[in-house]
Design an enzyme around this catalytic site. Structure first.
Site, PDB file in Angstrom:
ATOM      1  CE  LYS A 192      -4.465  -1.580   1.630  1.00 57.93           C
ATOM      2  NZ  LYS A 192      -5.222  -1.160   2.878  1.00 57.93           N
ATOM      3  NE  ARG A 210      -2.515  -2.387  22.850  1.00 61.14           N
ATOM      4  CZ  ARG A 210      -2.873  -2.549  24.131  1.00 61.14           C
ATOM      5  NH1 ARG A 210      -2.924  -2.097  25.342  1.00 61.14           N
ATOM      6  NH2 ARG A 210      -3.925  -4.044  23.673  1.00 61.14           N
TER       7      ARG A 210
END
EC number: 1.1.1.25
Length: 279
Positions: free
Chosen positions: A66, A153
């Site tokens: 990608k 996170r």
């Protein structure tokens, strides 16, 4: 015209894209084929050379290509450039142009069952700050949503995502614990990580103790179809949105760019679910 379409990536043997795009070709009453062109990262130049030689009309791009595909394109859409990722390539008079359809495809999949959900008053929590989150964040801003918070996170990665915003949007970076504490503030919770994906189907990125029962919980994971997060949301009376709908609608947008055909595909959501269940 016989459309030549396909998917590049590695591994892609499990992909349902050929099935999805065959449904689209049939709906549009077009002749064509959609094939898988697999190779590892180092085989990419050879795969692309082959696609040039056969005169492919368009192709999808998945991991691990990608980002690296950008170096092989003649042009890139402004959204894809900002997102630094391409998942759809269109052959325009022999030149390849790259697009990202994930974000807009997600929004299309969401407003089909919830047409009144997204507006300036909608408050959204996005869980995760990876590639999928980036596309969805940008597309939600495009819908005029005023409040989009990010829980992740890594706080630094979430802050980097905020740099994509355009116009007036209020965003905070939260820990997952803070997200759980503030959950009652949100109309829409979008889970964009791989947490809960097979084989770790019992995992859940946050707990939903404080969720409102009129909220919508959306999970882009589509294997399993009913993730632990969606199961928990449903048990608490919240509305849910499945990941395979996004898979279908980002494909719809890619197909539209290749053929100019804007298809009504809502009826295929259940059909795709049955396919994923092996029915």
């Amino acid at each position: 015209m016989m459309y030549k379409l396909g998917l590049i990536g590695h591994p892609i043997g499990h992909s349902l894209s050929p099935w999805i795009h065959q449904q689209f070709l049939d709906l549009a009453e077009l002749d064509g084929e959609y094939k898988l062109y697999e190779g590892d990262r180092y085989a990419l130049p050879g795969v692309l050379k082959h696609l040039k030689e056969i005169g492919i009309d368009g192709f999808n791009v998945t991991v691990p290509y990608k980002q690296v595909i950008v170096d092989y394109l003649d042009e890139i859409d402004s959204d894809a450039e900002i997102l630094s990722a391409v998942n759809t390539v269109v052959n325009i008079d022999g030149k390849w142009k790259g697009y990202s359809t994930d974000g807009e495809g997600y929004v299309r999949s969401l407003i089909e069952p919830y047409p009144n959900l997204l507006n300036r008053e909608t408050s959204v929590l996005v869980l995760g700050a990876g590639g999928a989150a980036r596309g969805i964040y940008r597309a939600l801003i495009g819908q005029g949503v005023d409040t989009i918070d990010i829980a992740n996170r890594s706080q630094d990665k979430a802050k980097d995502l905020l740099s994509l915003r355009l116009g007036e949007v209020k965003s905070r970076v939260l820990s997952y614990q803070q997200a759980e504490e503030h959950l009652a503030e949100y109309d829409l919770i979008v889970q964009t990580t791989s947490v809960g994906m097979k084989p770790n189907v019992e995992d859940q990125v946050i707990q939903l103790d404080n969720i409102r029962n009129d909220a919508v919980v959306s999970d882009i994971v589509y294997q399993p179809i009913m993730t632990q997060l969606l199961r928990d949301a449903s048990k608490r009376g919240a509305n849910i949105h499945h990941g395979h709908a996004m898979l279908l609608y980002q494909g719809q947008l890619a197909f539209e760019k290749w053929t100019g055909k804007n298809l009504a595909v809502a009826h295929l959501v259940d059909k795709l679910e049955n396919k994923l269940r092996g029915e």
